[in-house]
Design a protein around this motif. Structure first.
Motif, PDB file in Angstrom:
ATOM      1  N   GLU A  46       0.801  -1.220   0.000  1.00 42.09           N
ATOM      2  CA  GLU A  46       0.000   0.000   0.000  1.00 42.09           C
ATOM      3  C   GLU A  46       0.837   1.275   0.000  1.00 42.09           C
ATOM      4  OE1 GLU A  46      -2.678  -0.155   3.267  1.00 42.09           O
ATOM      5  OE2 GLU A  46      -3.721  -1.908   2.507  1.00 42.09           O
ATOM      6  N   MET A  47       2.158   1.168  -0.010  1.00 42.23           N
ATOM      7  CA  MET A  47       3.012   2.346   0.091  1.00 42.23           C
ATOM      8  C   MET A  47       2.804   3.349  -1.039  1.00 42.23           C
ATOM      9  SD  MET A  47       4.566   3.421   2.406  1.00 42.23           S
ATOM     10  CE  MET A  47       5.966   3.688   3.367  1.00 42.23           C
ATOM     11  N   PRO A  48       2.630   2.971  -2.305  1.00 43.16           N
ATOM     12  CA  PRO A  48       2.361   3.989  -3.332  1.00 43.16           C
ATOM     13  C   PRO A  48       1.086   4.786  -3.056  1.00 43.16           C
ATOM     14  CG  PRO A  48       2.951   1.917  -4.361  1.00 43.16           C
ATOM     15  CD  PRO A  48       2.797   1.648  -2.902  1.00 43.16           C
ATOM     16  N   LEU A  49       0.058   4.136  -2.538  1.00 42.66           N
ATOM     17  CA  LEU A  49      -1.178   4.829  -2.183  1.00 42.66           C
ATOM     18  C   LEU A  49      -0.937   5.783  -1.021  1.00 42.66           C
ATOM     19  CD1 LEU A  49      -4.213   5.299  -2.430  1.00 42.66           C
ATOM     20  CD2 LEU A  49      -4.555   3.290  -0.974  1.00 42.66           C
ATOM     21  N   ILE A  50      -0.190   5.360  -0.042  1.00 44.52           N
ATOM     22  CA  ILE A  50       0.107   6.209   1.107  1.00 44.52           C
ATOM     23  C   ILE A  50       0.879   7.450   0.659  1.00 44.52           C
ATOM     24  CG2 ILE A  50       1.421   6.340   3.268  1.00 44.52           C
ATOM     25  CD1 ILE A  50       0.763   3.303   3.602  1.00 44.52           C
ATOM     26  N   ARG A  51       1.860   7.259  -0.217  1.00 45.12           N
ATOM     27  CA  ARG A  51       2.633   8.405  -0.715  1.00 45.12           C
ATOM     28  C   ARG A  51       1.754   9.368  -1.510  1.00 45.12           C
ATOM     29  NH1 ARG A  51       6.882   4.379  -2.110  1.00 45.12           N
ATOM     30  NH2 ARG A  51       8.354   4.457  -0.389  1.00 45.12           N
ATOM     31  N   GLU A  69      -1.489   9.814  -1.161  1.00 45.54           N
ATOM     32  CA  GLU A  69      -2.373  10.502  -0.224  1.00 45.54           C
ATOM     33  C   GLU A  69      -1.630  11.598   0.537  1.00 45.54           C
ATOM     34  OE1 GLU A  69      -3.873   7.177   1.997  1.00 45.54           O
ATOM     35  OE2 GLU A  69      -5.678   7.048   0.754  1.00 45.54           O
ATOM     36  N   VAL A  70      -0.377  11.341   0.899  1.00 46.95           N
ATOM     37  CA  VAL A  70       0.427  12.358   1.583  1.00 46.95           C
ATOM     38  C   VAL A  70       0.675  13.539   0.643  1.00 46.95           C
ATOM     39  CG1 VAL A  70       2.723  12.845   2.534  1.00 46.95           C
ATOM     40  CG2 VAL A  70       1.488  10.789   3.231  1.00 46.95           C
ATOM     41  N   GLU A  71       0.940  13.261  -0.626  1.00 45.53           N
ATOM     42  CA  GLU A  71       1.147  14.341  -1.592  1.00 45.53           C
ATOM     43  C   GLU A  71      -0.118  15.188  -1.757  1.00 45.53           C
ATOM     44  OE1 GLU A  71       2.145  14.881  -6.317  1.00 45.53           O
ATOM     45  OE2 GLU A  71       2.846  13.070  -5.291  1.00 45.53           O
ATOM     46  N   LEU A  72      -1.276  14.531  -1.806  1.00 43.20           N
ATOM     47  CA  LEU A  72      -2.542  15.269  -1.895  1.00 43.20           C
ATOM     48  C   LEU A  72      -2.743  16.131  -0.651  1.00 43.20           C
ATOM     49  CD1 LEU A  72      -5.302  15.936  -3.145  1.00 43.20           C
ATOM     50  CD2 LEU A  72      -6.177  13.835  -2.086  1.00 43.20           C
ATOM     51  N   LEU A  73      -2.477  15.567   0.502  1.00 44.36           N
ATOM     52  CA  LEU A  73      -2.619  16.320   1.745  1.00 44.36           C
ATOM     53  C   LEU A  73      -1.664  17.508   1.791  1.00 44.36           C
ATOM     54  CD1 LEU A  73      -4.101  16.410   4.443  1.00 44.36           C
ATOM     55  CD2 LEU A  73      -2.295  14.971   5.382  1.00 44.36           C
ATOM     56  N   ASP A  74      -0.427  17.314   1.352  1.00 47.82           N
ATOM     57  CA  ASP A  74       0.531  18.419   1.305  1.00 47.82           C
ATOM     58  C   ASP A  74       0.040  19.530   0.384  1.00 47.82           C
ATOM     59  OD1 ASP A  74       2.263  17.231   3.069  1.00 47.82           O
ATOM     60  OD2 ASP A  74       3.614  16.446   1.530  1.00 47.82           O
ATOM     61  N   THR A  75      -0.506  19.142  -0.752  1.00 49.66           N
ATOM     62  CA  THR A  75      -1.036  20.126  -1.695  1.00 49.66           C
ATOM     63  C   THR A  75      -2.190  20.904  -1.077  1.00 49.66           C
ATOM     64  OG1 THR A  75      -0.401  18.706  -3.535  1.00 49.66           O
ATOM     65  CG2 THR A  75      -2.002  20.428  -4.003  1.00 49.66           C
ATOM     66  N   GLN A  76      -3.096  20.192  -0.422  1.00 50.31           N
ATOM     67  CA  GLN A  76      -4.238  20.861   0.201  1.00 50.31           C
ATOM     68  C   GLN A  76      -3.798  21.773   1.343  1.00 50.31           C
ATOM     69  OE1 GLN A  76      -6.503  17.337   1.085  1.00 50.31           O
ATOM     70  NE2 GLN A  76      -7.783  17.579  -0.739  1.00 50.31           N
ATOM     71  N   ILE A  77      -2.832  21.342   2.115  1.00 46.46           N
ATOM     72  CA  ILE A  77      -2.342  22.168   3.225  1.00 46.46           C
ATOM     73  C   ILE A  77      -1.677  23.430   2.694  1.00 46.46           C
ATOM     74  CG2 ILE A  77      -0.589  22.279   5.051  1.00 46.46           C
ATOM     75  CD1 ILE A  77      -1.282  19.332   5.662  1.00 46.46           C
ATOM     76  N   ALA A 103      -3.175  15.640  -8.067  1.00 52.26           N
ATOM     77  CA  ALA A 103      -2.899  14.832  -6.873  1.00 52.26           C
ATOM     78  C   ALA A 103      -4.052  13.871  -6.593  1.00 52.26           C
ATOM     79  CB  ALA A 103      -2.659  15.748  -5.674  1.00 52.26           C
ATOM     80  N   ARG A 104      -5.297  14.321  -6.809  1.00 53.05           N
ATOM     81  CA  ARG A 104      -6.438  13.426  -6.617  1.00 53.05           C
ATOM     82  C   ARG A 104      -6.422  12.284  -7.619  1.00 53.05           C
ATOM     83  NH1 ARG A 104     -10.971  18.017  -5.622  1.00 53.05           N
ATOM     84  NH2 ARG A 104     -10.594  18.274  -3.403  1.00 53.05           N
ATOM     85  N   ARG A 105      -6.071  12.593  -8.875  1.00 52.96           N
ATOM     86  CA  ARG A 105      -5.989  11.532  -9.886  1.00 52.96           C
ATOM     87  C   ARG A 105      -4.898  10.533  -9.535  1.00 52.96           C
ATOM     88  NH1 ARG A 105      -6.713  15.754 -13.959  1.00 52.96           N
ATOM     89  NH2 ARG A 105      -4.459  15.706 -14.212  1.00 52.96           N
ATOM     90  N   LYS A 106      -3.797  11.032  -8.964  1.00 53.38           N
ATOM     91  CA  LYS A 106      -2.716  10.148  -8.554  1.00 53.38           C
ATOM     92  C   LYS A 106      -3.188   9.203  -7.442  1.00 53.38           C
ATOM     93  CE  LYS A 106       1.756  11.687  -8.907  1.00 53.38           C
ATOM     94  NZ  LYS A 106       2.949  12.432  -8.458  1.00 53.38           N
ATOM     95  N   VAL A 107      -3.970   9.734  -6.500  1.00 50.42           N
ATOM     96  CA  VAL A 107      -4.514   8.903  -5.422  1.00 50.42           C
ATOM     97  C   VAL A 107      -5.440   7.833  -5.998  1.00 50.42           C
ATOM     98  CG1 VAL A 107      -6.054   8.884  -3.420  1.00 50.42           C
ATOM     99  CG2 VAL A 107      -4.271  10.607  -3.591  1.00 50.42           C
ATOM    100  N   LEU A 108      -6.308   8.225  -6.913  1.00 52.63           N
ATOM    101  CA  LEU A 108      -7.226   7.263  -7.512  1.00 52.63           C
ATOM    102  C   LEU A 108      -6.476   6.185  -8.291  1.00 52.63           C
ATOM    103  CD1 LEU A 108     -10.102   9.607  -8.718  1.00 52.63           C
ATOM    104  CD2 LEU A 108     -10.145   7.990  -6.809  1.00 52.63           C
ATOM    105  N   ALA A 109      -5.450   6.578  -9.031  1.00 52.92           N
ATOM    106  CA  ALA A 109      -4.661   5.606  -9.787  1.00 52.92           C
ATOM    107  C   ALA A 109      -3.927   4.648  -8.852  1.00 52.92           C
ATOM    108  CB  ALA A 109      -3.677   6.327 -10.692  1.00 52.92           C
ATOM    109  N   ALA A 110      -3.379   5.177  -7.772  1.00 53.83           N
ATOM    110  CA  ALA A 110      -2.682   4.325  -6.807  1.00 53.83           C
ATOM    111  C   ALA A 110      -3.659   3.389  -6.113  1.00 53.83           C
ATOM    112  CB  ALA A 110      -1.945   5.182  -5.786  1.00 53.83           C
ATOM    113  N   CYS A 111      -4.850   3.890  -5.810  1.00 61.53           N
ATOM    114  CA  CYS A 111      -5.874   3.047  -5.184  1.00 61.53           C
ATOM    115  C   CYS A 111      -6.275   1.913  -6.115  1.00 61.53           C
ATOM    116  CB  CYS A 111      -7.078   3.900  -4.818  1.00 61.53           C
ATOM    117  SG  CYS A 111      -8.343   3.016  -3.908  1.00 61.53           S
ATOM    118  N   LEU A 112      -6.441   2.214  -7.384  1.00 61.11           N
ATOM    119  CA  LEU A 112      -6.778   1.194  -8.363  1.00 61.11           C
ATOM    120  C   LEU A 112      -5.662   0.161  -8.481  1.00 61.11           C
ATOM    121  CD1 LEU A 112      -8.727   0.202 -10.579  1.00 61.11           C
ATOM    122  CD2 LEU A 112      -7.477   1.672 -12.161  1.00 61.11           C
TER     123      LEU A 112
END
Length: 87
Positions: free
Chosen positions: A31-36, A38-46, A64-73
């Motif tokens: 799950e590490m790519p998904l975690i990374r 999500e952290v990138e999305l959170l950093d962007t939002q912050i 960043a959201r698309r990256k999270v969705l791709a990693a989740c998939l």
């Protein structure tokens, strides 16, 4: 004078069962790519909390959201492939 001993020393001395198992570590690694992502999305939002959002910022969040969705998939597909092999 009595020496001061913390309770934590007594508890953690026998806490071998608190360590993650190999299976849990493998699941985290999977799950590490998904975690990374999500952290990138959170950093962007912050980074956008204290300033007006521009069009470029909107694109950064969307990317960043698309990256999270791709990693989740990818994680979902890997997990289903692993479970099919195990079955």
């Amino acid at each position: 004078m009595n020496p001061i001993v913390t309770v934590q020393d007594a508890v953690t001395a026998f806490a071998d069962w608190l360590e993650p198992t190999d299976a849990e570590l493998d699941a985290i690694e999977l799950e590490m790519p998904l975690i990374r992502a999500e952290v990138e999305l959170l950093d962007t939002q912050i980074s956008l909390l204290d300033r007006p959002v521009t069009e470029v910022d909107t694109r950064r969040v969307r990317r960043a959201r698309r990256k999270v969705l791709a990693a989740c998939l990818a994680v979902t597909n890997q997990t289903s492939a692993v479970s099919e092999v195990a079955a």
